[in-house]
Each structure stands twice: as structure tokens, then as C-alpha cells.
Enzyme design. Structure first.
Site, mmCIF file in Angstrom:
data_model
loop_
_atom_site.group_PDB
_atom_site.id
_atom_site.type_symbol
_atom_site.label_atom_id
_atom_site.label_comp_id
_atom_site.label_asym_id
_atom_site.label_seq_id
_atom_site.Cartn_x
_atom_site.Cartn_y
_atom_site.Cartn_z
ATOM 1 N N GLU A 87 -0.831 2.113 -5.805
ATOM 2 C CA GLU A 87 -1.507 1.728 -4.073
ATOM 3 C C GLU A 87 -2.029 0.379 -4.210
ATOM 4 O OE1 GLU A 87 -2.550 4.494 -1.437
ATOM 5 O OE2 GLU A 87 -0.856 5.635 -2.046
ATOM 6 N N HIS A 149 -2.234 3.361 1.196
ATOM 7 C CA HIS A 149 -2.183 2.157 0.902
ATOM 8 C C HIS A 149 -0.762 1.671 0.791
ATOM 9 C CE1 HIS A 149 -6.064 2.747 0.039
ATOM 10 N NE2 HIS A 149 -6.579 1.794 0.545
ATOM 11 N N LYS A 176 -7.951 6.962 6.215
ATOM 12 C CA LYS A 176 -7.757 5.740 6.004
ATOM 13 C C LYS A 176 -6.331 5.186 5.802
ATOM 14 C CE LYS A 176 -8.934 1.615 2.954
ATOM 15 N NZ LYS A 176 -9.565 1.294 1.796
#
Length: 437
Positions: A87, A149, A176
Site C-alpha cells: 500500500e 491506499h 480512511k
């Protein structure tokens, strides 16, 4: 309504987006030096990227550095992050070892939040292990930031929403997603997903589009529902991070503009009354700023129109003449556009003044203890009514003489002891939003 996450004095999910700055360095010495260099810089919390640390895969060595970071950063909230190679991180760490490192960081109770990646945490059908890690981190008093991510692309909206929902199901406190945009449309996709998810969850969100194209997403988060943004205070930990000090200026400007959206348009005048030293001038200025309307400070306007200081008006023309000027000004203000008016301490002594205030607006009374007033006005010789009364007892006596006049005039009473002008203004605005005024 977003539920806030409070870590030390940092409230995530309320107010402007909080600024998180990274510490990225290879050696213990570099890490600690960078932490010391953060003193006097602008940020709300610090992320230590342990994957950059040469011994970052070793829980014991990692906790040792965390201990030293806590000693340097004191009460600054710390987000512990080991970003895996998959990530965008610096080192590979998978499965049980990855979760164990995060759990050991939580067990130390030296950090305040722990970042766990969604997809690496789920790899190999280890969903129960990931859930158990989240439960353990919670048991240590830490909040979990669950993250996803993508450094290659921006997934479509459906994929990002599914990831958000999965994070929520797994018990994360903050959700997130960071992506790499290839076009302006990708940035808009991320912002749209952020807005959609913000309407469907109580949990704070963190979203960003990385790289130059995505800089706007780091600045406009409040408008779409992102509660934290990442900025640089030295070395950046991801492409597109901007200087924390410059970013704060932008965030605060946008926050002020956003605040106007939440406040009702002012359709009548707000007259702020109260004894001298209760904060009428500062609260009125704060309130008018939040409402985007003019403010009138009566004593200041009388001084300007009379070309005399208030104490000189009292000494030269007498108190009765000053009260006549007050009455005339209240009458004039009642014909002007809606505004916030900071009244003189004795403006309510004339029933005529109170009638005019109520006819053209609402009256808010600010109160404070005599000791508080004394601390605020001592050394100020511009207040003629305090001549010979500059003591808590003298102030209390004058306040008592005016108490009934204040209470009869007030539509709302707000205490100001040990409170900031912003807090007081927000209480008044809350009454307006609830249509109590």
C-alpha cells in the site's frame, strides 16, 4: 451527525479538518531529531511512519522509539502507522506479524491511534484475526484508523463505498481512503464518494486524492466530509502533501466560510447587554463574524459621533446627556439593517431603550461573577461608573442595583465565566438554530 473521536485535546470529526504531519526517517536518531524539529510548527497530530524505520518490523525496537517520541511530543496525539509495501510503504510485513506489531504499539499505550490497513489485514481469510486486533487495540484505549491506499489509480465509486462499509463492519473508529487520480474526474469521484459516505455513517472519514491533481482534496475536505488532512512539516510521506502552515490558513478560511452555511440569516438585531467586563464587545464581534453581518459597538460609535471619550462626556456633559445619546443610537440602529449590537452597561436602565430593543430585535444578557469582571477591567480608567468601586465588593454592589433591569430585559441569558468568546457565540447561535430567539 458525525461522532467525534477525542484524542488528548484533539477533536476529530468537529470543526475544521485536523492537520496530521508525518515523521519519516530511517534511524532512531533521525526520527527523534525530526520530532524535536516539530516544536513551534503548525499541526494537530503527528503520524509516525514506522515502516520507514530500519528496525520498524521489530515490535520491541518500535516501542522503544515510541516511548522516546512520547517524551518529546508530550501531549501531542500520535498516530502509529506501519504502511505495508503493498500500500505504498517502505517495508513488507504481512498477516500475523503485521497485526502483532500494531497490537504491541497499542499495548504500549504510547500512541493514541493505530492505523490498520483493510486489505492486508483481510488477506488469506484472516477476517477474525483482524477483528480481534481491532478489539484488542480498543481494549488498550486506542482508536483504530482503518485505511485503504491505491497508489496506481482511483477505484470506481462502488469499490470505494464497499471498502468504507467493510471498515465500518470491522469496528474501525475512523475510515480512511487515499487514491491516485489520473484525471480531474478521478478527484471529483473521490470527493463525491466522501460526501455520500459522510451522509451514511456516524464515523469520521479521512479521504484524499494524492499527487498534484489531488491537492484540492487535502484542502476542501470539510466541504465534503473529511475530518483529517495530511501535510508536510519537512519530508512528505505521500505525494501531494503541502506545507502544514500554509494549509492551516486555507483550512481556517474555508471553515469560516462553511460556518456561515450552518447559521441562519440574521433577520433581526441582536442586542448584547450586561455589566461592563462581561465580554459584550468581543462576543458581539465574534457573533457578527459567524453570521456575516455588521456589528455596532455603542460606546465606540458614541465616542466617534461626539468626538469625545466616554469619561469626558460624563465629566463635561453629565451622565444624563450620555444616556440621551444611548437612546438616540438605539433608535437609529432600529432603522438600520440587521446587526449585532454591543450595548453600554447601563443601556437597559431606561425602559424606553428596552422597549425599542425588543421592538426591533432580541436581547441577550451576558453575566459574570464580580471577581471575573474585576480581573477583566482592573487598570482601565475609562469606565466612569467604576470610579471608587474598583473592587469585587464595589462591582457586586453596582451589579445588584442593575440586576433586575438586566433580567427583565433579557430574552436569553448566557454565563461567560471561564468561557471563550467563540463558545459564548456558539451558545447564542444554537438558540437561534433551535428558534428559541
Amino acid at each position: 451527525m458525525t461522532e467525534t473521536i477525542v484524542v488528548r485535546d484533539c477533536v476529530i470529526g468537529s470543526g475544521r479538518p485536523k492537520i496530521c504531519v508525518p515523521i519519516v526517517a530511517r534511524t532512531r536518531e533521525e526520527i527523534l531529531r525530526k520530532a524535536r524539529e516539530l516544536n513551534n510548527q503548525t499541526f494537530d497530530l503527528v503520524e509516525w511512519r514506522a515502516d520507514w524505520y530500519e528496525k520498524g518490523t521489530n515490535p520491541k525496537e518500535t516501542v522503544k522509539v515510541l516511548k522516546e517520541l512520547r517524551e518529546i511530543l508530550k501531549e501531542v496525539p500520535i498516530l502509529f502507522t506501519f504502511r505495508t509495501k503493498e500500500e505504498g510503504g517502505e517495508q513488507a510485513l504481512e498477516g500475523k506479524d503485521y497485526l502483532e506489531l500494531n497490537c504491541q504499539a497499542a499495548k504500549s499505550r504510547l500512541a493514541d491511534l493505530v492505523d490498520i490497513e483493510l486489505l492486508p489485514g483481510l488477506r488469506g481469510g484472516k477476517e477474525e484475526a483482524l477483528k480481534e486486533a481491532v478489539r484488542y487495540i480498543h481494549s488498550q484505549g486506542m482508536a483504530v484508523v482503518m485505511s485503504s491506499h491505491d497508489f496506481e489509480k482511483t477505484p470506481d465509486s462502488k469499490v470505494m463505498m464497499e471498502r468504507f462499509f467493510r471498515m465500518e463492519e470491522l469496528g474501525a473508529d475512523i475510515l480512511k481512503i487515499a487514491v491516485m487520480p489520473k484525471s480531474r474526474g478521478d478527484v471529483l469521484t473521490l470527493l463525491s464518494v466522501t460526501s455520500e459516505m459522510a451522509d451514511q455513517t456516524f464515523r469520521p472519514l479521512i479521504t484524499m486524492a494524492m499527487g498534484p491533481l489531488g491537492v484540492v482534496s487535502r484542502m476542501a475536505g470539510e466541504a465534503f466530509g473529511s475530518a483529517v488532512t495530511f501535510a508536510s512539516a519537512g519530508a512528505a510521506s505521500a505525494p501531494g502533501q503541502v506545507d502544514a502552515g500554509k494549509l492551516k490558513q486555507v483550512l481556517e478560511t474555508l471553515h469560516e466560510g462553511m460556518a456561515l452555511r450552518d447559521n441562519p440569516p440574521l433577520e433581526k438585531r441582536i442586542f448584547i447587554i450586561g455589566f461592563m467586563g462581561t465580554g459584550k464587545t468581543t462576543v458581539s464581534a465574534c457573533l457578527s463574524h459567524k453570521l456575516g453581518c455588521p456589528s455596532v459597538e455603542m460606546d465606540q460609535r458614541i465616542k466617534e459621533e461626539a468626538s469625545m471619550e466616554i469619561k469626558d462626556i460624563f465629566e463635561t456633559c453629565g451622565e444624563e446627556h450620555f444616556r440621551d445619546l444611548e437612546t438616540g443610537l438605539i433608535r437609529t440602529v432600529g432603522t438600520e439593517p440587521p446587526c449585532v449590537v454591543s450595548c453600554g452597561g447601563g443601556a437597559v436602565l431606561r425602559p424606553e431603550n428596552v422597549r425599542m430593543m425588543k421592538a426591533s430585535g432580541v436581547v441577550v444578557l451576558l453575566t459574570a461573577r464580580p471577581e471575573t469582571v474585576l480581573n477583566r477591567v482592573k487598570g482601565d480608567d475609562s469606565r466612569p461608573n467604576l470610579k471608587g468601586r474598583m473592587s469585587a465588593e464595589g462591582i457586586a454592589g453596582l451589579m445588584e442595583k442593575r440586576r433586575l433591569a438586566y433580567e427583565r430585559a433579557a430574552d436569553l441569558t448566557v454565563e461567560t465565566d471561564n468561557r471563550t468568546p467563540d463558545q459564548i457565540a456558539e451558545e447564542i447561535l444554537s438558540a437561534f438554530r433551535k428558534k428559541q430567539l
